[in-house]
Design a protein around this motif. Structure first.
Motif, mmCIF file in Angstrom:
data_model
loop_
_atom_site.group_PDB
_atom_site.id
_atom_site.type_symbol
_atom_site.label_atom_id
_atom_site.label_comp_id
_atom_site.label_asym_id
_atom_site.label_seq_id
_atom_site.Cartn_x
_atom_site.Cartn_y
_atom_site.Cartn_z
ATOM 1 N N VAL A 182 0.691 -0.881 0.099
ATOM 2 C CA VAL A 182 -0.381 0.131 0.029
ATOM 3 C C VAL A 182 0.807 1.578 -0.164
ATOM 4 O O VAL A 182 0.862 1.781 -0.930
ATOM 5 C CB VAL A 182 -0.681 -0.217 1.376
ATOM 6 C CG1 VAL A 182 -1.791 1.138 1.225
ATOM 7 C CG2 VAL A 182 -2.225 -1.204 1.057
ATOM 8 N N ASN A 207 -13.154 6.408 -1.409
ATOM 9 C CA ASN A 207 -11.834 4.679 -0.843
ATOM 10 C C ASN A 207 -10.978 4.260 -2.110
ATOM 11 O O ASN A 207 -11.535 4.036 -3.073
ATOM 12 C CB ASN A 207 -13.461 3.928 -0.518
ATOM 13 C CG ASN A 207 -13.987 4.663 0.342
ATOM 14 O OD1 ASN A 207 -13.096 4.899 2.000
ATOM 15 N ND2 ASN A 207 -15.598 5.338 0.197
ATOM 16 N N PHE A 208 -9.381 4.145 -2.008
ATOM 17 C CA PHE A 208 -8.873 3.617 -2.518
ATOM 18 C C PHE A 208 -8.742 2.136 -1.976
ATOM 19 O O PHE A 208 -8.545 1.809 -1.397
ATOM 20 C CB PHE A 208 -7.395 4.383 -2.368
ATOM 21 C CG PHE A 208 -7.203 5.440 -3.160
ATOM 22 C CD1 PHE A 208 -7.166 6.080 -4.626
ATOM 23 C CD2 PHE A 208 -7.907 7.016 -2.606
ATOM 24 C CE1 PHE A 208 -7.383 6.831 -5.481
ATOM 25 C CE2 PHE A 208 -8.090 7.969 -2.636
ATOM 26 C CZ PHE A 208 -7.662 7.814 -4.518
ATOM 27 N N ILE A 209 -9.149 1.213 -2.762
ATOM 28 C CA ILE A 209 -8.368 -0.407 -2.326
ATOM 29 C C ILE A 209 -7.397 -0.343 -3.713
ATOM 30 O O ILE A 209 -7.473 -0.878 -4.680
ATOM 31 C CB ILE A 209 -9.621 -1.134 -2.741
ATOM 32 C CG1 ILE A 209 -10.535 -0.749 -2.245
ATOM 33 C CG2 ILE A 209 -9.346 -2.631 -2.724
ATOM 34 C CD1 ILE A 209 -11.527 -2.115 -2.081
ATOM 35 N N ASN A 226 -4.671 4.121 6.416
ATOM 36 C CA ASN A 226 -5.483 3.139 6.424
ATOM 37 C C ASN A 226 -4.811 2.241 6.018
ATOM 38 O O ASN A 226 -4.864 2.245 7.940
ATOM 39 C CB ASN A 226 -3.814 3.512 5.270
ATOM 40 C CG ASN A 226 -2.337 2.784 5.950
ATOM 41 O OD1 ASN A 226 -2.862 3.923 7.424
ATOM 42 N ND2 ASN A 226 -1.532 1.939 6.211
ATOM 43 N N SER A 251 -6.001 -1.046 1.315
ATOM 44 C CA SER A 251 -6.534 0.262 1.418
ATOM 45 C C SER A 251 -6.282 1.615 1.919
ATOM 46 O O SER A 251 -5.850 1.459 3.349
ATOM 47 C CB SER A 251 -8.031 0.251 1.662
ATOM 48 O OG SER A 251 -8.790 0.057 3.182
ATOM 49 N N TRP A 252 -6.823 2.490 1.347
ATOM 50 C CA TRP A 252 -6.709 3.826 1.911
ATOM 51 C C TRP A 252 -7.944 4.969 1.559
ATOM 52 O O TRP A 252 -9.148 4.705 0.611
ATOM 53 C CB TRP A 252 -6.065 4.866 0.992
ATOM 54 C CG TRP A 252 -4.309 4.735 1.619
ATOM 55 C CD1 TRP A 252 -3.782 3.487 1.101
ATOM 56 C CD2 TRP A 252 -3.432 5.423 2.454
ATOM 57 N NE1 TRP A 252 -2.696 3.444 1.408
ATOM 58 C CE2 TRP A 252 -2.084 4.730 1.941
ATOM 59 C CE3 TRP A 252 -3.091 6.352 3.003
ATOM 60 C CZ2 TRP A 252 -0.915 5.023 2.384
ATOM 61 C CZ3 TRP A 252 -2.116 7.457 3.604
ATOM 62 C CH2 TRP A 252 -1.542 6.443 4.078
ATOM 63 N N THR A 253 -8.406 5.623 2.663
ATOM 64 C CA THR A 253 -9.800 6.768 2.939
ATOM 65 C C THR A 253 -9.878 8.053 3.568
ATOM 66 O O THR A 253 -8.323 8.232 3.922
ATOM 67 C CB THR A 253 -10.559 5.624 4.018
ATOM 68 O OG1 THR A 253 -10.886 4.154 3.411
ATOM 69 C CG2 THR A 253 -11.839 6.406 3.976
#
Length: 370
Positions: free
Chosen positions: A78, A141-143, A113, A117-119
């Motif tokens: 990540v 929202n990043f996956i 994170n 994922s990151w939010t």
């Protein structure tokens, strides 16, 4: 080592004693001596303890191994390989929201994170008088590098009262949109502030608009921009509102060169600089199509504009220049009411109303929690 030797010797003696006992008791059940039974139980308990210790150590080792693997993989996959470009994510999200949501801007944000994922969570605000009022949040929202976006409005809903009448468009028969907004402002007490969406009788340049508005003690919150599709939309929609309009919040743009630094701009005027900064932000979004188009598809769901690209809007503006056909304003209600006398302005829509906060004194005597 001594215990193992003793156990082996004891086992040999036990076998010999069992054989001897078996000869004496042929034909009847063989009973173990009490000391033998005790020794067997103790030996079994000892082996059981060893087994439990080995299982516990193995479990602890596995947990530690998984924890180390989690931390390492989180950092490797990540943070190092798939972490989104934070500055790009923030800039794109802020631009897309302010361009498509009249009066709404994304301000402060927080990020976290997890495994893959990151939010990022943005606070959404509207300016009412001099105060920013929170209306909800927006989540990126990043996956890995795949993005999804979602609005979380305060109390589960958001009032969108800002509508605009495109110059030259027709009003529905019996419409009173040219008077109802003014009537509302007339009924409000003097000690209040309000939001107001107004439409212009003709498309104006930045300089034309700010020359007109600078006579009044109000703040321009958002500008509705003609991007080439609004005239066609107006043939099917008497007013253009949420989902159909496109513009920007002047105070939400970065007027530094190439987006570097945060530089202020005059309250009124500097039309060329405003126009160029708006075009720069459009160009930036075009240069980041993956995230931009994902957010646009989740925010701008109106079917009539879903197929319109930023490249189309940019090309039109580059060829025809930036023209304003409406604005969202805020200020004292009686000051907003004065705009009724302007022939260049029409179709007022009143937004949020609040108590007077236009020229409050600096806060004092406030007690904070620590």
């Amino acid at each position: 080592m001594s215990n193992e030797h003793d156990d082996e010797e004891w086992d040999r003696n036990l076998i010999a004693r069992l054989k001897e006992t078996d000869k004496r008791n042929q034909g009847s059940p063989t009973l173990l001596p009490e000391d033998v039974q005790t020794r067997i139980l103790k030996k079994g308990k000892r082996k059981n303890r060893v087994f439990i210790v080995l299982v516990s150590l193995s479990t602890l080792f596995l947990v530690v191994l998984l924890l180390i693997s989690y931390i390492y993989s989180n950092s490797l996959f990540v943070t190092r390989w798939f972490q989104p470009n934070t500055q790009a994510a923030l800039r794109i999200t802020s631009d897309v929201i302010q361009f498509t949501k009249p009066g709404v801007t994304a301000s402060s944000f927080s990020g976290k994170n997890s495994f893959i994922s990151w939010t990022y969570t943005f606070e959404l605000n509207e300016l009412v008088g001099r105060e920013q009022q929170r209306v909800g949040t927006f989540q990126d929202n990043f996956i890995f590098s795949k993005l999804t976006g979602k609005f979380n409005w305060k109390d589960g809903q958001h009032r969108t009262p800002f509508n605009f009448h495109y110059p030259g468009g027709t009003y529905p028969e019996g419409s009173d949109i040219n008077s109802i907004g003014w009537n509302i402002l007339q009924k409000l007490p003097e000690g209040t502030v309000a939001q107001l969406a107004i439409s212009l009788a003709r498309p104006m340049t930045h300089d034309d608009y700010y020359k007109l508005i600078k006579k009044y003690d109000v703040t321009t919150v958002w500008l509705a921009i003609d991007t080439g599709i609004e005239k066609e939309l107006a043939t099917r929609n008497p007013v253009l509102g949420n989902g159909l309009v496109f513009g920007y919040a002047p105070d939400a743009l970065n007027y530094g060169e190439n987006g570097s630094g945060s530089f202020t701009i005059e309250v009124n005027g500097e039309g060329e600089r405003r126009a160029q900064t708006f075009m720069n932000e459009l160009q930036y979004l075009i240069e980041h199509p993956k995230w931009t188009n994902t957010l646009l598809s989740s925010i701008q769901v109106e079917p009539q504009v879903r197929g319109v690209t930023l490249e189309q809007r940019y090309s039109y503006l580059e060829k025809n220049g930036i023209k304003i056909y409406g604005a969202v304003l805020t200020g004292p209600t009686k000051e907003l009411l004065k705009l009724q006398e302007e022939k260049e302005m029409n179709s007022p829509f009143v937004g949020t109303i609040d108590w007077w906060n236009w020229d409050q004194q600096n806060a004092s005597g406030i007690e904070y929690s620590y």
